[in-house]
Design an enzyme around this catalytic site. Structure first.
Site, PDB file in Angstrom:
ATOM      1  CG  HIS A   1      44.621  68.960  68.161  1.00 44.48           C
ATOM      2  ND1 HIS A   1      44.806  70.267  67.772  1.00 44.48           N
ATOM      3  CD2 HIS A   1      43.765  68.427  67.249  1.00 44.48           C
ATOM      4  CE1 HIS A   1      44.104  70.510  66.685  1.00 44.48           C
ATOM      5  NE2 HIS A   1      43.458  69.411  66.344  1.00 44.48           N
TER       6      HIS A   1
ATOM      7  CG  ASP B   1      47.290  72.252  69.074  1.00 45.91           C
ATOM      8  OD1 ASP B   1      47.676  71.148  69.507  1.00 45.91           O
ATOM      9  OD2 ASP B   1      46.318  72.376  68.301  1.00 45.91           O
TER      10      ASP B   1
ATOM     11  CB  SER C   1      43.497  69.694  62.940  1.00 47.10           C
ATOM     12  OG  SER C   1      42.287  70.172  63.459  1.00 47.10           O
TER      13      SER C   1
END
Length: 290
Positions: free
Chosen positions: A27, A62, A139
């Site tokens: 993402h 992911d 992230s």
């Protein structure tokens, strides 16, 4: 560690191989429509920057792989064993653009599953939980143990507005390595496919259809000529067991499915009307189903 810069903002990444392969969260390198960028900018710890090709992404886990034209990068070791609950976790990344920020905590729990959502339709399965602070920008960054091994990548956190205090989630290194190796070798990752649209059974659904329990995964739709269709599964069936695992909700079903390989034949127990049936399902390949 690297900082990943895209038109949408900042994320973090980690060197995977010394030949320029990097890993991050999918993402981080995707736009708002979940389409991966062709290239992104990365900044190294020495302040130098480079353009990185987005080699491949896997939205199911992911995980994404980037490649830069740079050799001799310092590649850390990636753990092959699951860490122990209570062991040290060190989170490194660029939260809110603050390069090389380090926070610390412990492994709070193992094998956490998060239900599917509009942002993550496949759910998030088999994550580590940590109380080390994780913030926007972390992230895809490194989560290391006391020996400096990478035990995973920062995946998500529950914001304080949810009432949570220091609850963060990490994609385990074993998942990262498996996915990254497949993306580097083939550009795709193999995941087992069942070929249904499942849903949790709410109290309202149970009342409307006269169901005795809300446990199980309700089959809303079945893909024509897909694995479930060929096995005889029908809309309205309720999956209660899958591949030997009890299914109380959709997250349980996705977790059990994630452990299987395309081509495997497994047993799915479904409740249909007043009876139950055991169906033999030969699983398909999610990548081939598009």
């Amino acid at each position: 560690m690297v900082t990943v810069k895209t038109p949408l903002g900042l994320g973090s990444g980690v060197v995977y191989h010394s030949d320029g392969a990097l890993v991050t969260d999918a993402h981080v390198v995707e736009d708002q429509q979940k389409h991966p960028y062709r290239t992104v900018q990365v900044q190294f710890a020495d302040g130098s920057q480079a353009s990185a090709d987005v080699t491949g992404v896997d939205d199911v886990t992911d995980v994404a792989v980037l490649k830069v034209s740079r050799n001799g990068l310092p590649a850390p070791a990636y753990a092959t064993q699951v860490p122990e609950v209570g062991s040290l976790t060190v989170v490194i990344g660029s939260p809110l653009g603050l390069d090389e920020t380090v926070t610390a905590g412990i492994v709070s729990a193992l094998h956490r599953n998060m239900p599917p959502s509009s942002e993550s339709p496949h759910g998030a399965i088999d994550l580590l939980q940590t109380d080390a602070p994780i913030s926007p920008g972390n992230s895809g960054g490194a989560v290391a143990d006391a020996n400096g091994q990478i035990i995973g990548l920062s995946e998500a956190y529950l914001p304080p507005s949810s009432g949570a205090v220091a609850i963060g989630f990490v994609t385990p290194a074993s998942t990262v390595s498996s996915v990254a190796d497949q993306l580097l070798a083939n550009g795709i990752v193999k995941h087992a496919a069942l070929g249904i649209v499942p849903a949790d059974i709410t109290a309202q659904t149970a009342q409307r259809f006269g169901l005795a329990t809300t446990e199980g995964a309700l089959v809303l739709d079945v893909t024509a000529q897909g694995p479930a269709d060929k096995a005889g599964m029908k809309p309205g069936d309720i999956i209660t067991d899958f591949a030997g695992a009890k299914v109380k909700n959709v997250t349980d079903l996705l977790a059990a499915l994630r452990k299987q390989d395309p081509g495997q034949t497994v047993t799915a127990t479904v409740r249909r009307g007043d009876g139950t049936q055991d169906l033999k399902v030969t699983l398909g390949d999610l990548a081939q189903q598009g």
